[in-house]
Write a protein that holds these residues in place. Structure first.
Motif, PDB file in Angstrom:
ATOM      1  N   THR A   4       0.851  -1.206   0.000  1.00 37.86           N
ATOM      2  CA  THR A   4       0.000   0.000   0.000  1.00 37.86           C
ATOM      3  C   THR A   4       0.878   1.244   0.000  1.00 37.86           C
ATOM      4  O   THR A   4       0.628   2.192  -0.746  1.00 37.86           O
ATOM      5  N   ASN A   5       1.939   1.226   0.836  1.00 34.35           N
ATOM      6  CA  ASN A   5       2.864   2.371   0.839  1.00 34.35           C
ATOM      7  C   ASN A   5       3.472   2.564  -0.548  1.00 34.35           C
ATOM      8  O   ASN A   5       3.560   3.682  -1.046  1.00 34.35           O
ATOM      9  N   ALA A   6       3.944   1.449  -1.151  1.00 38.42           N
ATOM     10  CA  ALA A   6       4.599   1.543  -2.461  1.00 38.42           C
ATOM     11  C   ALA A   6       3.644   2.186  -3.474  1.00 38.42           C
ATOM     12  O   ALA A   6       4.059   3.028  -4.285  1.00 38.42           O
TER      13      ALA A   6
ATOM     14  N   ASN B 292       0.905   4.110  -2.651  1.00 41.89           N
ATOM     15  CA  ASN B 292       0.571   5.478  -2.208  1.00 41.89           C
ATOM     16  C   ASN B 292       1.675   6.478  -2.516  1.00 41.89           C
ATOM     17  O   ASN B 292       1.406   7.639  -2.774  1.00 41.89           O
ATOM     18  N   TYR B 293       2.947   6.029  -2.401  1.00 42.70           N
ATOM     19  CA  TYR B 293       4.054   6.980  -2.565  1.00 42.70           C
ATOM     20  C   TYR B 293       4.686   6.892  -3.967  1.00 42.70           C
ATOM     21  O   TYR B 293       5.847   7.225  -4.141  1.00 42.70           O
ATOM     22  N   SER B 294       3.880   6.417  -4.953  1.00 42.17           N
ATOM     23  CA  SER B 294       4.362   6.393  -6.343  1.00 42.17           C
ATOM     24  C   SER B 294       3.466   7.300  -7.179  1.00 42.17           C
ATOM     25  O   SER B 294       2.243   7.285  -6.994  1.00 42.17           O
TER      26      SER B 294
ATOM     27  N   SER C   1       9.487  -3.222  -4.225  1.00 42.74           N
ATOM     28  CA  SER C   1      10.146  -2.009  -4.723  1.00 42.74           C
ATOM     29  C   SER C   1       9.174  -1.178  -5.546  1.00 42.74           C
ATOM     30  O   SER C   1       8.209  -1.711  -6.104  1.00 42.74           O
ATOM     31  N   ASP C   2       9.463   0.109  -5.568  1.00 44.40           N
ATOM     32  CA  ASP C   2       8.613   0.997  -6.375  1.00 44.40           C
ATOM     33  C   ASP C   2       9.467   2.021  -7.097  1.00 44.40           C
ATOM     34  O   ASP C   2      10.659   2.164  -6.807  1.00 44.40           O
ATOM     35  N   THR C   3       8.837   2.708  -8.047  1.00 40.37           N
ATOM     36  CA  THR C   3       9.547   3.757  -8.792  1.00 40.37           C
ATOM     37  C   THR C   3       9.009   5.120  -8.330  1.00 40.37           C
ATOM     38  O   THR C   3       8.866   6.033  -9.126  1.00 40.37           O
TER      39      THR C   3
ATOM     40  N   GLY D 291      10.627   8.131  -3.384  1.00 39.10           N
ATOM     41  CA  GLY D 291      11.860   7.851  -2.623  1.00 39.10           C
ATOM     42  C   GLY D 291      11.854   8.533  -1.258  1.00 39.10           C
ATOM     43  O   GLY D 291      10.943   9.301  -0.927  1.00 39.10           O
ATOM     44  N   ILE D 292      12.877   8.212  -0.443  1.00 41.89           N
ATOM     45  CA  ILE D 292      12.961   8.759   0.928  1.00 41.89           C
ATOM     46  C   ILE D 292      14.355   9.348   1.122  1.00 41.89           C
ATOM     47  O   ILE D 292      15.353   8.720   0.750  1.00 41.89           O
ATOM     48  N   GLU D 293      14.435  10.545   1.689  1.00 38.60           N
ATOM     49  CA  GLU D 293      15.743  11.162   1.996  1.00 38.60           C
ATOM     50  C   GLU D 293      16.527  10.237   2.918  1.00 38.60           C
ATOM     51  O   GLU D 293      15.933   9.631   3.825  1.00 38.60           O
TER      52      GLU D 293
ATOM     53  N   TYR E  55       5.617   8.284  12.920  1.00 34.03           N
ATOM     54  CA  TYR E  55       6.508   9.138  12.128  1.00 34.03           C
ATOM     55  C   TYR E  55       6.067   9.145  10.678  1.00 34.03           C
ATOM     56  O   TYR E  55       5.899   8.101  10.051  1.00 34.03           O
ATOM     57  N   ARG E  56       5.891  10.345  10.130  1.00 30.14           N
ATOM     58  CA  ARG E  56       5.555  10.486   8.710  1.00 30.14           C
ATOM     59  C   ARG E  56       6.496  11.539   8.128  1.00 30.14           C
ATOM     60  O   ARG E  56       6.728  12.576   8.747  1.00 30.14           O
ATOM     61  N   VAL E  57       7.021  11.256   6.946  1.00 27.62           N
ATOM     62  CA  VAL E  57       7.936  12.225   6.334  1.00 27.62           C
ATOM     63  C   VAL E  57       7.111  13.433   5.888  1.00 27.62           C
ATOM     64  O   VAL E  57       6.046  13.265   5.298  1.00 27.62           O
ATOM     65  N   LYS E  58       7.635  14.615   6.241  1.00 27.94           N
ATOM     66  CA  LYS E  58       6.888  15.827   5.836  1.00 27.94           C
ATOM     67  C   LYS E  58       7.277  16.167   4.410  1.00 27.94           C
ATOM     68  O   LYS E  58       8.384  16.609   4.144  1.00 27.94           O
TER      69      LYS E  58
ATOM     70  N   ILE F 130      -3.414   9.624   3.015  1.00 32.17           N
ATOM     71  CA  ILE F 130      -3.908   9.513   4.399  1.00 32.17           C
ATOM     72  C   ILE F 130      -3.143   8.386   5.086  1.00 32.17           C
ATOM     73  O   ILE F 130      -2.982   7.300   4.517  1.00 32.17           O
ATOM     74  N   GLY F 131      -2.645   8.631   6.268  1.00 31.57           N
ATOM     75  CA  GLY F 131      -1.920   7.582   6.986  1.00 31.57           C
ATOM     76  C   GLY F 131      -1.721   7.983   8.429  1.00 31.57           C
ATOM     77  O   GLY F 131      -1.914   9.144   8.798  1.00 31.57           O
ATOM     78  N   SER F 132      -1.340   7.017   9.255  1.00 35.85           N
ATOM     79  CA  SER F 132      -1.171   7.277  10.687  1.00 35.85           C
ATOM     80  C   SER F 132       0.299   7.288  11.095  1.00 35.85           C
ATOM     81  O   SER F 132       0.638   7.665  12.211  1.00 35.85           O
ATOM     82  N   GLY F 133       1.179   6.813  10.203  1.00 36.08           N
ATOM     83  CA  GLY F 133       2.589   6.675  10.579  1.00 36.08           C
ATOM     84  C   GLY F 133       2.831   5.434  11.423  1.00 36.08           C
ATOM     85  O   GLY F 133       3.862   5.302  12.076  1.00 36.08           O
ATOM     86  N   LEU F 134       1.870   4.518  11.400  1.00 33.50           N
ATOM     87  CA  LEU F 134       2.015   3.294  12.205  1.00 33.50           C
ATOM     88  C   LEU F 134       2.346   2.066  11.352  1.00 33.50           C
ATOM     89  O   LEU F 134       2.797   1.040  11.873  1.00 33.50           O
ATOM     90  N   GLY F 135       2.108   2.180  10.028  1.00 35.13           N
ATOM     91  CA  GLY F 135       2.244   1.016   9.138  1.00 35.13           C
ATOM     92  C   GLY F 135       3.603   0.329   9.250  1.00 35.13           C
ATOM     93  O   GLY F 135       3.684  -0.891   9.450  1.00 35.13           O
ATOM     94  N   LEU F 136       4.685   1.109   9.161  1.00 36.68           N
ATOM     95  CA  LEU F 136       6.017   0.482   9.168  1.00 36.68           C
ATOM     96  C   LEU F 136       6.400  -0.006  10.564  1.00 36.68           C
ATOM     97  O   LEU F 136       7.150  -0.968  10.699  1.00 36.68           O
ATOM     98  N   ALA F 137       5.867   0.650  11.615  1.00 34.45           N
ATOM     99  CA  ALA F 137       6.129   0.161  12.992  1.00 34.45           C
ATOM    100  C   ALA F 137       5.508  -1.230  13.133  1.00 34.45           C
ATOM    101  O   ALA F 137       6.110  -2.141  13.730  1.00 34.45           O
TER     102      ALA F 137
HETATM  103  P1  ADP Z   1       2.053   6.054   6.775  1.00 37.97           P
HETATM  104  O1  ADP Z   1       2.222   5.479   5.437  1.00 37.97           O
HETATM  105  O2  ADP Z   1       0.750   5.737   7.403  1.00 37.97           O
HETATM  106  O3  ADP Z   1       2.403   7.498   6.850  1.00 37.97           O
HETATM  107  P2  ADP Z   1       4.173   4.269   7.506  1.00 37.97           P
HETATM  108  O4  ADP Z   1       4.685   3.907   8.860  1.00 37.97           O
HETATM  109  O5  ADP Z   1       3.676   3.176   6.670  1.00 37.97           O
HETATM  110  O6  ADP Z   1       3.101   5.374   7.767  1.00 37.97           O
HETATM  111  O7  ADP Z   1       5.345   5.000   6.759  1.00 37.97           O
HETATM  112  C1  ADP Z   1       6.074   6.033   7.408  1.00 37.97           C
HETATM  113  C2  ADP Z   1       6.568   7.044   6.396  1.00 37.97           C
HETATM  114  O8  ADP Z   1       7.568   6.434   5.572  1.00 37.97           O
HETATM  115  C3  ADP Z   1       5.520   7.509   5.432  1.00 37.97           C
HETATM  116  O9  ADP Z   1       4.819   8.626   5.969  1.00 37.97           O
HETATM  117  C4  ADP Z   1       6.313   7.867   4.196  1.00 37.97           C
HETATM  118  O10 ADP Z   1       6.780   9.196   4.289  1.00 37.97           O
HETATM  119  C5  ADP Z   1       7.516   6.945   4.245  1.00 37.97           C
HETATM  120  N1  ADP Z   1       7.379   5.813   3.315  1.00 37.97           N
HETATM  121  C6  ADP Z   1       6.970   4.561   3.606  1.00 37.97           C
HETATM  122  N2  ADP Z   1       6.990   3.764   2.508  1.00 37.97           N
HETATM  123  C7  ADP Z   1       7.418   4.547   1.485  1.00 37.97           C
HETATM  124  C8  ADP Z   1       7.671   4.316   0.089  1.00 37.97           C
HETATM  125  N3  ADP Z   1       7.481   3.125  -0.485  1.00 37.97           N
HETATM  126  N4  ADP Z   1       8.118   5.358  -0.645  1.00 37.97           N
HETATM  127  C9  ADP Z   1       8.346   6.575  -0.066  1.00 37.97           C
HETATM  128  N5  ADP Z   1       8.117   6.858   1.230  1.00 37.97           N
HETATM  129  C10 ADP Z   1       7.668   5.844   2.000  1.00 37.97           C
END
Ligand code: ADP
Length: 501
Positions: free
Chosen positions: A393-395, A397-399, A421-423, A426-428, A440-443, A451-458
């Motif tokens: 879902t992240n891949a 959402n962030y593509s 993997s996605d195209t 990206g993340i700093e 934590y969510r990247v600003k 829409i997200g809570s920042g909990l998915g990766l935790a």
């Molecule tokens: P959420 O997606 O709900 O914000 P996550 O814990 O899943 O929370 O992800 C934390 C943060 O990591 C996201 O807010 C996003 O900025 C970054 N991130 C996660 N997956 C990706 C990805 N595939 N590409 C770019 N950024 C990502």
């Protein structure tokens, strides 16, 4: 002879003084003279002198009086007595008073030079011995100071400290550790580790640090231990002698009982609040469904639109509550995860199937690559579904539109690697260590609409760790991201549970 050595000749006979100058100067000595004991003492106060050649009997202050004063004021300066025939007994008396030697008049020049040189050698040796003694005293003092400082630091530390030798015997521990372990009497040292800890995990850690210290001197092992009601976090490391051979280990114990208590209270609270919120929200959702299905009467277009938006918001809230519950369950160790044989390909194919419609609506290609043979691991089905749903879902959402999201299953012997993997954006590099933190969510202005809570990766990290796996991220800003999950391929044995408290 060193030009700097000064010989003071004290004699009331000018001929002796001049004779000494004539014979000693060519030998490299600086010679200074005095006609009697008083003059000699005045001179000693103003000039540095190495050796004194002093006539036994002089009209103003003889050698005995001179010796009395030089013995206390200039104990380093050897005094050689010049005596006439028949006064040897007096010379011996001078020796008793501290004179270094005596020469009898008339003296042979080579004999005089020899005696002066011997006196100087003695003086140099005495100085060296005294310097060495002083240095040794200084070293001993600073060693004692250092030891006392270290002992004070260790004894005042709030954290427990335990030092073992390489035979795994305890050689030192501090009062904080006695307190953590409830030791009432001081144990005799060295003593076996089992007198302090019956914990097999700590024993194994220390054993393995001692064994591997040669290959990996910087290795540290952190673990949590329980002693009665006390929960301790232990960090062990090896220490080495000057020859770089391992001498033993040091373990520092930090009491984390109150931290754990607060953590548990927080988890209980989140659990309770989430449960209390979920039921009424689910009821509201059902009521909306009834309205949207027209069972409560016809709806105008505007009413439908508003109810649909409210319906979506409630879905978002229920998702957030489910995430919170998952995190608190995993953190509290209550995430009961079964280990059952699972065909990874089947699980991931199911997840991609469910996400396909969303990916297509965003014109994102969703690809699943798998090896020819099915990869079967032993894992928790719900956990695995959640893990890959979150990553995929992240891949997506962030593509940006038109991108590609790829899931690959790559077996590596005892481990299987799953790459998502996605195209996308990206993340700093600086953000990568933080993205697994809760909330934590990247600003990034470009992802404001996600829409997200920042909990998915935790949650992902918690599930991976509950399966003894690991997760890594590779990403380049603007070029895409790859998450690599490594999971052990557990040998086929009877079903059991993992991740339970
Ligand atoms: P959420 O997606 O709900 O914000 P996550 O814990 O899943 O929370 O992800 C934390 C943060 O990591 C996201 O807010 C996003 O900025 C970054 N991130 C996660 N997956 C990706 C990805 N595939 N590409 C770019 N950024 C990502």
């Amino acid at each position: 002879m060193d030009e700097n050595y000064t010989v003071l000749v004290v004699d009331d006979e000018k001929v002796i003084r001049d004779g000494c100058i004539r014979f000693l100067e060519p030998e490299g000595f600086r010679v200074t003279t005095a006609a009697n004991g008083r003059e000699a003492l005045d001179l000693l106060e103003t000039e540095p002198v190495n050796v004194v050649l002093c006539d036994l009997k002089m009209p103003v202050m003889g050698a005995l009086e001179v010796l009395e004063i030089t013995g206390t004021r200039y104990p380093d300066v050897p005094v050689i007595i010049i005596t006439g025939h028949g006064t040897v007994a007096d010379a011996v008396e001078c020796m008793k008073q501290g004179a270094y030697d005596f020469v009898t008049k008339p003296f042979r020049i080579d004999h005089l030079v020899l005696v002066v040189r011997r006196a100087l050698d003695k003086q140099v040796l005495e100085r060296q011995a005294r310097d060495l003694q002083e240095e040794q005293a200084r070293n001993l003092y600073s060693l004692a100071l250092e030891q006392s400082r270290l002992r004070t630091i260790i004894n005042c530390m709030g954290d427990g400290v335990l030092v073992t030798n390489r035979d795994m015997e305890v050689v030192l521990y501090n009062p904080a550790l006695s307190q953590h372990l409830g030791l009432s009497n001081p144990a005799s040292l060295p003593g076996p580790l089992s007198n302090y800890f019956d914990d097999a995990a700590l024993r194994e850690s220390i054993e393995s640090l001692l064994q591997d210290a040669g290959e990996d001197p910087d290795r540290r092992i952190a673990q949590e231990l329980t002693r009665g009601k006390t929960q301790l976090r232990a960090l062990s490391a090896p220490f080495f002698g000057p020859d770089e051979h391992v001498l033993g280990t040091v373990t520092v114990f930090h009491d984390i009982s109150s931290f754990k208590e607060v953590e548990e209270m927080k988890n209980d609270f989140v659990h309770m609040v989430s449960h209390e919120l979920r039921s009424p929200l689910t009821a509201i959702k059902l009521q909306h469904k009834v309205i949207l299905d027209g069972l409560a009467g016809e709806l105008t277009e505007k009413q439908r639109h508003l109810i649909e938006r409210a319906h979506d918001k409630i879905d978002g809230l229920i998702e957030l509550i489910n995430d919170l519950l998952d995190v608190s369950k995993i953190e509290a160790g209550h995430g009961r995860m079964e280990q059952v044989p699972l065909n990874l390909h089947e699980v991931i194919a199911e997840v991609t199937g469910l996400l396909d419609a969303r990916a297509t609506s965003l014109r994102i290609r969703l690809v699943l690559e798998q090896p020819t043979a099915p990869t079967v691991i032993r894992a928790d089905r719900r956990g695995m579904e959640e893990l890959f749903t979150n990553l995929l879902t992240n891949a997506i959402n962030y593509s940006p539109d038109g991108g590609e999201v790829r899931a690959e299953i790559i077996p590596h012997g005892n481990y299987v690697e799953i790459r998502v993997s996605d195209t996308g954006i990206g993340i700093e590099e600086t953000e990568i260590p933080k993205i697994f933190d809760k909330f934590y969510r990247v600003k990034d202005p470009s992802t404001r609409q996600v829409i997200g809570s920042g909990l998915g990766l935790a949650i992902v990290k918690g599930i991976v760790e509950a399966h003894q796996g690991s997760i890594e991220v590779e990403s380049r800003k603007g070029a895409g991201t790859t998450f690599k999950v490594l999971l052990p391929v557990v040998p086929e044995t009877e079903d059991c549970l993992v991740g339970e408290a």
